[in-house]
Design an enzyme around this catalytic site. Structure first.
Site, PDB file in Angstrom:
ATOM      1  N   ARG A  48       0.846  -1.215   0.000  1.00  0.00           N
ATOM      2  CA  ARG A  48       0.000   0.000   0.000  1.00  0.00           C
ATOM      3  C   ARG A  48       0.874   1.254   0.000  1.00  0.00           C
ATOM      4  O   ARG A  48       0.570   2.257  -0.626  1.00  0.00           O
ATOM      5  CB  ARG A  48      -0.958   0.007   1.198  1.00  0.00           C
ATOM      6  N   TYR A 100     -16.423  15.213 -17.042  1.00  0.00           N
ATOM      7  CA  TYR A 100     -16.784  13.794 -16.983  1.00  0.00           C
ATOM      8  C   TYR A 100     -17.880  13.591 -15.921  1.00  0.00           C
ATOM      9  O   TYR A 100     -17.841  14.207 -14.845  1.00  0.00           O
ATOM     10  CB  TYR A 100     -15.522  12.996 -16.630  1.00  0.00           C
ATOM     11  N   ASP A 178      -7.700  17.731 -16.112  1.00  0.00           N
ATOM     12  CA  ASP A 178      -7.963  16.331 -16.456  1.00  0.00           C
ATOM     13  C   ASP A 178      -7.599  16.150 -17.929  1.00  0.00           C
ATOM     14  O   ASP A 178      -8.256  16.699 -18.816  1.00  0.00           O
ATOM     15  CB  ASP A 178      -9.438  15.990 -16.194  1.00  0.00           C
ATOM     16  N   LYS A 203      -7.941   4.806 -20.068  1.00  0.00           N
ATOM     17  CA  LYS A 203      -8.188   5.179 -21.461  1.00  0.00           C
ATOM     18  C   LYS A 203      -6.895   5.014 -22.273  1.00  0.00           C
ATOM     19  O   LYS A 203      -6.443   3.906 -22.465  1.00  0.00           O
ATOM     20  CB  LYS A 203      -8.729   6.613 -21.507  1.00  0.00           C
TER      21      LYS A 203
END
Ligand code: PLP
Length: 397
Positions: A48, A100, A178, A203
């Site tokens: 982590r 988005y 973004d 993407k």
């Protein structure tokens, strides 16, 4: 400094790899814990907090964005949320009007339950941005925009926005961009003056539709440390296998995007002339991107096209090696209230296309078959012999 395409296929070696066992491919350190040489020693202790595979990935991502620090998250939304939460309760976020759907949903949640004021503005309108920044109310800590926007591909001038923020009196808000639609291969927001470059690596960066991941890249080291602290505290770091898949995707980023960009331009030229296309949206900048959107003038026709395409598969995402088609109104943007969708200029007839690595001629035939089913029987035959002319003429009926 080598060119980006070279750097992408030459990731740095795994830190600490012994020369006699140095692997050519970055290994997947599929482990939760690391055996420590002694109490309090060792470079990694817990995945982590840190993992060698992810470290190599993040070195590549930082090089791509020209950043001092790049952090990989479990998804684009985990990355977006990490950035939005840099605004503390009592502060405000100034967000672009065309974002988005998931980002809009998180902004609403933060406004309703997070004690953060959210203002929306069209970031192309610099006067409106300046007015929103200097208006009474909680001080703006984060300005969050997307460019080009999805799915209408409006371009925001990042440099002008950064200049505007720098010229205002008082504490300068952080500018976050973004960059999912173009990726740092085509647009590097940090070099244009942004403080944070965010993207959904699901993407273009991953590029194969086989993982979800997100990235935040920053130039300022202290900001990078703050984000790394929060990511470790919240446990949103990308796991080792996904980190490896993303590294694998990055190796082909340059060739994929060059090819997909050319195909997108070809498809755009075809659709621009097409009698069944009422309006075509493509990237307004020189960078082509892989996404284009069309309006047909009829919701029914748009729905039919969606069911008729074969190579363009009905998929919510974009930027994969496989072509995809979606109707954002009912899919990716369905969570946005209808009046907000309309206010942002989105229509139910709008179709978003993303081109993959298919032969461009095959994609044109697929579109022609969907747009003009009568005509296409002839076209499909001629495309089989690679003689497709690309000028469709009028559809029958
Ligand atoms: C897909 C997308 C996101 C969210 O990314 P996930 O990886 O799906 O969580 C954020 N912003 C933009 C512009 C996107 O296209």
């Amino acid at each position: 400094m080598t060119a980006l395409a070279t750097r992408l296929v030459h990731p740095p070696p795994v830190p600490g790899a012994a020369p006699e066992t140095a692997p050519s491919s970055t290994p997947i350190y599929q482990t939760a814990t690391f055996t420590l040489p002694a109490e309090g020693e060792g470079r990694w202790d817990y995945t982590r907090s840190g993992n060698p595979t992810r470290d190599v990935l993040e070195a590549q991502l930082a090089a791509l964005d020209g950043a001092t620090t790049a952090l990989a998250y479990t998804s684009g939304m985990a990355a977006v949320t990490a950035v939005l939460r840099l605004a503390r309760p009592g502060e405000a976020i100034l967000a672009g009007s065309d974002l988005y759907g998931g980002t809009g949903r998180m902004l609403e949640e933060l406004a309703r339950h997070g004690g953060v004021a959210v203002r929306r503005v069209d970031p192309r309108d610099l006067e409106a941005v300046a007015a929103a920044l200097t208006s009474a109310g909680p001080p703006v800590a984060v300005v969050f925009v997307e460019t080009p926007t999805n799915p209408q591909l409006h371009t925001v001038d990042i440099e002008a926005l950064a200049r505007l923020l720098g010229a205002l009196p008082g504490r300068r808000p952080l500018l976050a961009v973004d960059n999912s639609m173009l990726s740092p291969y085509w647009q590097r927001p940090l070099e244009l003056g942004a403080d944070l470059a965010v993207q959904s690596a699901t993407k273009l960066l991953g590029g194969h539709g086989d993982l979800t991941a997100g990235v935040v890249a920053v130039a300022d080291r202290a900001l990078g440390e703050r984000l790394a602290f929060l990511r470790n505290a919240e446990g949103t770091a990308l796991p080792p296998f996904e980190a490896w898949l993303l590294l694998r995707g990055l190796e082909t980023l340059a060739v994929r995007l060059e090819r997909q960009g050319r195909t997108a331009a070809r498809v755009a030229a075809f659709l621009r002339e097409h009698p069944r296309v009422r309006r075509l949206y493509t990237a307004e900048s020189e960078t082509p991107g892989v996404v284009l959107s069309v309006e047909t003038g009829s919701v029914e026709l748009s729905k039919e096209i969606l069911t008729r395409t074969r190579l363009f598969r009905t998929t919510v995402s974009f930027g994969s090696v496989t072509a995809s088609i979606s109707r954002p109104w009912a899919m990716s943007h369905a969570s946005i209230p209808e009046n907000a969708r309309r206010a942002a200029g989105l229509t139910p007839e709008l179709l978003r296309l993303s081109v993959g690595l298919e032969d461009p001629e095959d994609l044109l035939v697929d579109l022609e078959t969907a747009l003009c089913p009568d005509r296409a029987r002839i076209s499909a035959g001629s495309a089989g012999s690679r003689k497709w002319s690309g000028s469709p003429g009028r559809c029958a009926g």
